[in-house]
Design an enzyme around this catalytic site. Structure first.
Site, PDB file in Angstrom:
ATOM      1  N   ASP A  82      24.922  40.939  37.872  1.00 11.96           N
ATOM      2  CA  ASP A  82      26.541  41.113  38.338  1.00 11.96           C
ATOM      3  C   ASP A  82      25.895  42.561  37.931  1.00 11.96           C
ATOM      4  O   ASP A  82      25.342  43.015  37.108  1.00 11.96           O
ATOM      5  CB  ASP A  82      27.549  41.502  37.842  1.00 11.96           C
ATOM      6  CG  ASP A  82      28.609  42.099  38.281  1.00 11.96           C
ATOM      7  OD1 ASP A  82      29.148  42.850  39.743  1.00 11.96           O
ATOM      8  OD2 ASP A  82      29.610  43.351  37.981  1.00 11.96           O
ATOM      9  N   ASP A  84      27.502  46.594  38.925  1.00 11.73           N
ATOM     10  CA  ASP A  84      29.020  47.412  38.258  1.00 11.73           C
ATOM     11  C   ASP A  84      29.770  46.881  37.154  1.00 11.73           C
ATOM     12  O   ASP A  84      30.204  45.661  36.894  1.00 11.73           O
ATOM     13  CB  ASP A  84      30.208  47.797  39.580  1.00 11.73           C
ATOM     14  CG  ASP A  84      29.600  48.295  41.113  1.00 11.73           C
ATOM     15  OD1 ASP A  84      29.041  49.543  40.996  1.00 11.73           O
ATOM     16  OD2 ASP A  84      29.945  47.964  42.450  1.00 11.73           O
TER      17      ASP A  84
HETATM   18  N1  LIG Z   1      36.355  50.137  47.598  1.00 11.37           N
HETATM   19  C1  LIG Z   1      36.026  49.422  45.725  1.00 11.37           C
HETATM   20  C2  LIG Z   1      36.417  47.796  45.984  1.00 11.37           C
HETATM   21  C3  LIG Z   1      35.608  47.593  44.677  1.00 11.37           C
HETATM   22  N2  LIG Z   1      35.577  48.174  43.515  1.00 11.37           N
HETATM   23  C4  LIG Z   1      35.165  48.231  42.934  1.00 11.37           C
HETATM   24  O1  LIG Z   1      33.612  47.470  42.843  1.00 11.37           O
HETATM   25  C5  LIG Z   1      33.256  46.373  41.932  1.00 11.37           C
HETATM   26  C6  LIG Z   1      32.677  45.378  43.208  1.00 11.37           C
HETATM   27  O2  LIG Z   1      31.128  45.495  42.116  1.00 11.37           O
HETATM   28  P1  LIG Z   1      29.730  44.257  40.999  1.00 11.37           P
HETATM   29  O3  LIG Z   1      29.176  44.895  41.462  1.00 11.37           O
HETATM   30  O4  LIG Z   1      31.267  43.946  39.782  1.00 11.37           O
HETATM   31  O5  LIG Z   1      30.982  43.189  41.648  1.00 11.37           O
HETATM   32  C7  LIG Z   1      34.554  45.969  41.358  1.00 11.37           C
HETATM   33  O6  LIG Z   1      34.625  45.416  40.117  1.00 11.37           O
HETATM   34  C8  LIG Z   1      36.050  46.862  42.015  1.00 11.37           C
HETATM   35  O7  LIG Z   1      36.290  47.475  41.033  1.00 11.37           O
HETATM   36  C9  LIG Z   1      35.560  49.813  43.752  1.00 11.37           C
HETATM   37  O8  LIG Z   1      35.715  50.485  43.546  1.00 11.37           O
HETATM   38  N3  LIG Z   1      36.036  49.970  45.169  1.00 11.37           N
END
Ligand SMILES: Nc1ccn([C@@H]2O[C@H](COP(=O)(O)O)[C@@H](O)[C@H]2O)c(=O)n1
Length: 333
Positions: A82, A84
């Protein structure tokens, strides 16, 4: 993006990681400690168990998995991670670090009115994302709602493609300490790294490009922006990837997993229970070692993480443990 200039400024990096955990004597880019009395496994466990924030429900199982992976050799290994809050830091100096979405949302490309709306969405939906009292089935439509609303707001901002690099450059995003070893070592050993993210692919790529670790062994599956002929954002491409539909995302990318069909051993890194599905497209999987970063709501979520991940790192901000695993598996060839 303020670069963690690990390679160029080792003294500074040491200082930063010591503030996070002054008791941790381990380096994030592990070095071999020769000890003829210890087996490679004993050396490995000695090394990782120095990380005070590391938890394992079943240490023997971890050893078993690693034993099989080691026997098969690093030519059978692929890494799926992953992005973030897994490859990037969750906190720095007591302050939350941005996700890919946050990098863009907080940039000059977005009006203050839109920033306010995006912040309201985050305040509403992030607590739902990490709520242990709701089932994944209950959360799913709400996550689709969050991503869809946020993407609509972003599209209405007429964001320019050529402004993305600046947004990343100005952001507070940081890869976890030890990233240089992680990316470089995997590349040097030609081990494929799939970054599977529900963030924004264009931003993610820019982060790893600016940190100079976007090596040829890296493939990204994520939400990509679609720009018109004048370079203005008009939509997001393809099927939406959110935090709980990575299984579907994996199954849509069968071509990638088909190419890697001889890589039947997987090291998986994630920070959410949704990340456990990232390897669902892997063909003929033999072994999988799952390392989970538990960053937030620790007490409520600890048991479910211990039940699902082989190794859990609680409020731990470095890639020291994955690096030790990678080194162990590549050294034993
Ligand atoms: N509008 C948004 C939507 C999602 N998030 C965060 O992004 C993360 C997803 O990314 P991964 O690389 O972990 O798959 C997730 O943890 C959401 O909290 C955001 O900040 N804003």
């Amino acid at each position: 993006m303020r670069k963690n200039k690990n390679k160029r400024q080792p003294a500074k990096r040491k200082a930063a990681s010591q503030t996070q955990n002054s008791k941790r004597p381990c380096s994030d880019s592990p070095k071999r400690t020769e000890n003829p009395q210890l087996t490679p496994f004993e050396i490995f466990f000695k090394e990782i168990e120095k990380f005070s924030k590391l938890h394992m429900k079943d240490r023997d199982r971890v050893q078993e998995i690693l034993q099989s992976m080691q026997k098969a050799g690093s030519k059978t290994l692929q890494v799926i991670s992953d992005f973030d809050m897994t490859l990037t830091r969750f906190e720095y100096n007591g302050k939350r670090c941005p996700t890919c979405h946050n990098i863009l949302e907080r940039s000059d490309a977005i009006s203050s009115d839109c920033k306010k709306k995006l912040q309201e969405l985050l305040d509403k939906y992030y607590p739902i994302e990490i709520d242990t009292k709701r089932s994944v089935e209950e959360k799913m439509p709400l996550m689709v709602e969050w991503w869809t609303k946020a993407h609509e707001l972003l599209v209405n901002q007429k964001i320019k493609k050529d402004g993305l690099a600046e947004a990343v450059k100005d952001s507070e995003a940081k890869l976890r300490d030890g990233y240089q070893y992680f990316f470089d070592h995997l590349n040097e050993h030609s081990i494929p790294l799939l970054i599977f993210s529900a963030g924004i692919g264009d931003i993610l790529e820019e982060v790893i490009r600016q940190t100079e670790v976007f090596h040829p062994n890296v493939k990204v599956i994520s939400n990509y922006m679609d720009f018109d002929e004048s370079g203005v954002l008009k939509a997001f491409k393809g099927e939406l990837i959110h935090i709980y539909n990575k299984k579907e995302g994996a199954l849509l990318n069968t071509g990638h997993f088909q190419e890697l069909r001889t890589r039947t051993n997987v090291l998986l890194l994630g920070d959410s229970l949704g990340d456990l599905n990232m390897a669902d497209g892997v063909q003929d999987m033999e072994n999988i070692l799952k390392i989970g970063f538990l960053n937030d709501k620790v007490e409520e979520r600890k048991q479910s993480y211990l039940d699902s991940y082989d190794i859990v790192l609680i409020k731990h901000e470095t890639l020291g443990v994955p690096n030790a695993v990678i080194r162990f598996l590549t050294d034993s060839n």
